[in-house]
Design an enzyme around this catalytic site. Structure first.
Site, PDB file in Angstrom:
ATOM      1  N   THR A   1       8.270  44.121  31.634  1.00  0.00           N
ATOM      2  CA  THR A   1       8.364  45.416  32.303  1.00  0.00           C
ATOM      3  C   THR A   1       8.606  46.453  31.217  1.00  0.00           C
ATOM      4  OG1 THR A   1       9.194  44.603  34.420  1.00  0.00           O
ATOM      5  CG2 THR A   1       9.918  46.761  33.823  1.00  0.00           C
TER       6      THR A   1
ATOM      7  N   ARG B   1       3.000  40.320  46.144  1.00  0.00           N
ATOM      8  CA  ARG B   1       4.408  40.182  45.743  1.00  0.00           C
ATOM      9  C   ARG B   1       4.905  41.493  45.112  1.00  0.00           C
ATOM     10  NH1 ARG B   1       7.402  40.914  40.743  1.00  0.00           N
ATOM     11  NH2 ARG B   1       9.219  39.572  40.812  1.00  0.00           N
ATOM     12  N   VAL B   2       6.079  41.910  45.520  1.00  0.00           N
ATOM     13  CA  VAL B   2       6.708  43.112  44.964  1.00  0.00           C
ATOM     14  C   VAL B   2       8.099  42.731  44.467  1.00  0.00           C
ATOM     15  CG1 VAL B   2       7.621  45.393  45.530  1.00  0.00           C
ATOM     16  CG2 VAL B   2       5.410  44.672  46.463  1.00  0.00           C
ATOM     17  N   GLY B   3       8.391  43.078  43.233  1.00  0.00           N
ATOM     18  CA  GLY B   3       9.706  42.786  42.667  1.00  0.00           C
ATOM     19  C   GLY B   3      10.633  43.981  42.770  1.00  0.00           C
TER      20      GLY B   3
ATOM     21  N   THR C   1      15.128  45.322  34.031  1.00  0.00           N
ATOM     22  CA  THR C   1      14.036  44.386  33.776  1.00  0.00           C
ATOM     23  C   THR C   1      14.589  42.973  33.966  1.00  0.00           C
ATOM     24  OG1 THR C   1      12.547  43.480  32.094  1.00  0.00           O
ATOM     25  CG2 THR C   1      14.504  44.588  31.290  1.00  0.00           C
ATOM     26  N   GLY C   2      13.708  42.027  34.253  1.00  0.00           N
ATOM     27  CA  GLY C   2      14.165  40.655  34.459  1.00  0.00           C
ATOM     28  C   GLY C   2      13.515  40.069  35.705  1.00  0.00           C
ATOM     29  N   THR C   3      14.043  38.962  36.163  1.00  0.00           N
ATOM     30  CA  THR C   3      13.459  38.303  37.324  1.00  0.00           C
ATOM     31  C   THR C   3      13.793  39.121  38.577  1.00  0.00           C
ATOM     32  OG1 THR C   3      15.392  36.844  37.375  1.00  0.00           O
ATOM     33  CG2 THR C   3      13.438  36.002  36.302  1.00  0.00           C
ATOM     34  N   GLY C   4      12.749  39.762  39.111  1.00  0.00           N
ATOM     35  CA  GLY C   4      12.954  40.771  40.139  1.00  0.00           C
ATOM     36  C   GLY C   4      13.628  40.268  41.394  1.00  0.00           C
TER      37      GLY C   4
END
Ligand code: ASP
Length: 294
Positions: free
Chosen positions: A164, A192-194, A214-217
Site C-alpha cells: 500500500t 474484496r475490499v480491505g 498499511t498491513g493485512t486489511g
C-alpha cells in the site's frame, strides 16, 4: 512543543510488506526524492491536503509499490484499486473501493469528497463517477500494470503478500491531512475490499492527528484501525502507545501492520510490527529519514 505557524511535517509509506533480505534501494531513492519535493511544497505554503494527494498520486503512478500501476490482478483476472483521503480541518473525506483502471485512485477519492455528498463509492459506480468527471483512465490496462520492487511475479499471482502507499502531512496553517491507496492483497477475491478505502480503519484525520495504515486489511479493520488510535490519542494516550496498542491488537488477531502518523504539534510516528515498512519522514524540526527496515 507548541504549534508555531511555520511548522510543517510529513510522513510517507510504501507499505508494510517488504521481505527481509530483498533490495529496496530503488524504493528508498524514490521516497527520498518525493519527500524532498513535498517538503518544498509544504515550506512554500501548500496545503496538507494537496501535498498528501500529490504524494500518493506519484506513489500510485510510479509502479514501484503495490498501488496504482504496481497492483496485481484479483482471482477473476483484473485489477481493482482502493484509495481514500481525509481533511482534518473540515473532517471531509472521500474514498473509492474496487475501482478499475484509473491512474490516480487518490484523485478520484478526493473527487468523491469534494464533488459528492458521499464518503465512499465502489465498483462500477465509482468508475462511472470518475469517468464522468474526467479523471485520467489507464489507456491500455493489458500493458499498464507492472511488478513492483521486492515482489516476484509468482507472488503477485497467488501469495497473500500485500502493499500500500500512504501520506500524512501537517501544513504551515496547522491543518492535517491523510491519504492511502492500494492494489490490496495478492490473490484477493473479486470485489474484496480491505481497510485502505475505509475512512476510520485505513485512513483517519481530525484536527489532532493524521493517520495512514498499511498491513493485512482484514485484521486492521477488525482491530479498529486508524480511528481507534485517534480516539485513544484524543483521550490522552501518548501517540506511540496508542499506535502500539492498535498494532498489538492486529497481531493478536493474526495479522501485521504499519502506521504513519503526524500530530498537530508536528510530531511524527512511523511504527510497524511487520518485517519492515518502506517509509520517509521529515519536518521543519526533523531532517529527512528514509528507511525500509529498522
Ligand atoms: N491494507 C492493504 C489491504 O489490505 C494492504 C497493505 O497495506 O499492504 O488492502
Amino acid at each position: 512543543m507548541s504549534n508555531s505557524p511555520k511548522q510543517y511535517a510529513l510522513a510517507l509509506h510504501g507499505g508494510a510488506g517488504p521481505v527481509a533480505g530483498r533490495n529496496y534501494d530503488a524504493v528508498e531513492a524514490h521516497l527520498e526524492k518525493l519527500a524532498r519535493h513535498c517538503e518544498t511544497l509544504l515550506s512554500g505554503g501548500r496545503s496538507a491536503l494537496d501535498v498528501v494527494e500529490i504524494a500518493v498520486a506519484e506513489l500510485e503512478a510510479c509502479g514501484l509499490y503495490v498501488a496504482g500501476r504496481g497492483s496485481a490482478a484479483n482471482t477473476a483476472g483484473y485489477v481493482e484499486l482502493d484509495a481514500s483521503i481525509m481533511d482534518g480541518t473540515t473532517r471531509m473525506a472521500g474514498g473509492v473501493a474496487a475501482i478499475r483502471d484509473f491512474v490516480h485512485p487518490i484523485r478520484v477519492a478526493r473527487g468523491v469528497m469534494e464533488k459528492t455528498s458521499h464518503v465512499l463509492l465502489a465498483g462500477t459506480g465509482a468508475g462511472a463517477f470518475a469517468r464522468s468527471h474526467g479523471f485520467e483512465e489507464v489507456a491500455d490496462p493489458d500493458n499498464y500494470y507492472t511488478v513492483p520492487v521486492g515482489v516476484t511475479a509468482d507472488e503477485m499471482r497467488d501469495s497473500h503478500a500485500h502493499g500500500t502507499v500512504g501520506a500524512v502531512a501537517l501544513d504551515q496553517s496547522g491543518a492535517l491531512a491523510a491519504g492511502t491507496s492500494t492494489g490490496g492483497t495478492f490473490g484477493k477475491l473479486e470485489g474484496r475490499v480491505g481497510d485502505t478505502p475505509l475512512i476510520g480503519p485505513g485512513t483517519w484525520c481530525d484536527d489532532h492527528v493524521a493517520i495512514s495504515c498499511t498491513g493485512t486489511g482484514e485484521h486492521i479493520i477488525r482491530a479498529g484501525g486508524a480511528v481507534s488510535i485517534a480516539c485513544a490519542y484524543r483521550s490522552g494516550v501518548p501517540l506511540d502507545k496508542a499506535i502500539h496498542d492498535m498494532l498489538d491488537e492486529v497481531a493478536r488477531l493474526g495479522g501485521d501492520a504499519g502506521i504513519i502518523a503526524v500530530d498537530h504539534n508536528g510530531r511524527i510516528a512511523t511504527l510497524y510490527n511487520s518485517d519492515g515498512m518502506k517509509r520517509a519522514s521529515l519536518s521543519s524540526q526533523q531532517p529527512l529519514q528514509v528507511k525500509t527496515f529498522t
